[in-house]
Scaffold this motif. Structure first.
Motif, short mmCIF file in Angstrom:
data_model
loop_
_atom_site.label_atom_id
_atom_site.label_comp_id
_atom_site.label_asym_id
_atom_site.label_seq_id
_atom_site.Cartn_x
_atom_site.Cartn_y
_atom_site.Cartn_z
N MET A 7 0.83 -1.18 0.00
CA MET A 7 0.00 0.00 0.00
C MET A 7 0.88 1.25 0.00
N LEU A 8 1.93 1.25 0.80
CA LEU A 8 2.84 2.39 0.79
C LEU A 8 3.79 2.28 -0.39
N THR A 9 4.09 3.42 -0.97
CA THR A 9 5.06 3.40 -2.05
C THR A 9 6.45 3.52 -1.47
N LYS A 10 7.44 3.12 -2.22
CA LYS A 10 8.82 3.20 -1.76
C LYS A 10 9.47 4.49 -2.24
N SER A 11 8.66 5.52 -2.37
CA SER A 11 9.16 6.80 -2.83
C SER A 11 10.11 7.40 -1.79
N THR A 12 11.18 7.97 -2.27
CA THR A 12 12.10 8.65 -1.36
C THR A 12 11.74 10.11 -1.22
N GLN A 13 10.82 10.57 -2.05
CA GLN A 13 10.41 11.96 -1.98
C GLN A 13 9.41 12.14 -0.85
N ARG A 14 9.72 13.02 0.07
CA ARG A 14 8.86 13.26 1.23
C ARG A 14 8.56 14.75 1.28
N LYS A 15 7.45 15.10 1.88
CA LYS A 15 7.05 16.49 1.99
C LYS A 15 6.69 16.78 3.45
N SER A 16 7.21 17.86 3.97
CA SER A 16 6.88 18.28 5.32
C SER A 16 5.51 18.93 5.33
N VAL A 17 4.72 18.59 6.35
CA VAL A 17 3.40 19.17 6.51
C VAL A 17 3.17 19.48 7.99
N ASN A 18 2.25 20.37 8.24
CA ASN A 18 1.84 20.64 9.62
C ASN A 18 0.51 19.96 9.84
N LEU A 19 0.42 19.19 10.92
CA LEU A 19 -0.86 18.59 11.28
C LEU A 19 -0.96 18.48 12.78
N VAL A 38 6.40 8.43 14.03
CA VAL A 38 5.10 9.06 13.81
C VAL A 38 4.89 9.39 12.33
N SER A 39 5.92 9.81 11.64
CA SER A 39 5.77 10.12 10.22
C SER A 39 5.38 8.87 9.43
N ARG A 40 6.06 7.76 9.70
CA ARG A 40 5.74 6.52 8.99
C ARG A 40 4.35 6.00 9.39
N GLY A 90 -1.36 5.31 8.00
CA GLY A 90 -2.76 5.64 8.28
C GLY A 90 -3.43 6.33 7.10
N VAL A 91 -2.72 7.26 6.47
CA VAL A 91 -3.27 7.96 5.31
C VAL A 91 -3.43 6.99 4.15
N ALA A 92 -2.47 6.11 3.94
CA ALA A 92 -2.57 5.12 2.87
C ALA A 92 -3.78 4.20 3.10
N ALA A 148 -6.53 4.99 4.80
CA ALA A 148 -7.72 5.80 4.58
C ALA A 148 -8.00 5.98 3.09
N ILE A 149 -6.94 6.16 2.30
CA ILE A 149 -7.09 6.29 0.84
C ILE A 149 -7.64 5.01 0.24
N ALA A 150 -7.07 3.88 0.63
CA ALA A 150 -7.53 2.59 0.10
C ALA A 150 -8.99 2.34 0.47
N SER A 151 -9.35 2.67 1.69
CA SER A 151 -10.73 2.49 2.14
C SER A 151 -11.69 3.37 1.35
N ARG A 152 -11.30 4.63 1.14
CA ARG A 152 -12.17 5.54 0.39
C ARG A 152 -12.29 5.11 -1.07
N LYS A 153 -11.19 4.64 -1.67
CA LYS A 153 -11.24 4.16 -3.05
C LYS A 153 -12.19 2.96 -3.16
N ALA A 154 -12.16 2.08 -2.18
CA ALA A 154 -13.06 0.92 -2.18
C ALA A 154 -14.51 1.37 -2.08
#
Length: 78
Positions: free
Chosen positions: A1-13, A30-32, A37-39, A41-47
């Protein structure tokens, strides 16, 4: 479900302070965990969306099989 992308983006939450303290105490990344968790939620919403988009076809198939039975049902051994 998670991609192996090395590109990461900082966000405030905002995260519940008790959850954050417990995560830190248990050495949870916590980041991982947020990624996972977001992945999820995305899979659940797509379903959910897929089911909504295909509801009519699914219901039509169900009606057909209720009326006509399963193909080759007489050959089933179970």
């Amino acid at each position: 479900m998670l991609t192996k992308s090395t590109q990461r983006k900082s966000v405030n939450l905002s995260i519940d302070a008790n959850l954050l303290a417990e995560a830190k105490a248990l050495n949870v990344n916590v980041s991982r965990a947020a990624d996972a968790g977001v992945a999820k939620a995305i899979a659940s919403r797509k379903a959910e969306l897929w089911l909504e988009e295909n509801r009519d076809a699914i219901e039509e198939n169900n009606r057909y099989f209720e009326e006509h039975g399963l193909p080759f049902a007489e050959y089933r051994g179970f």
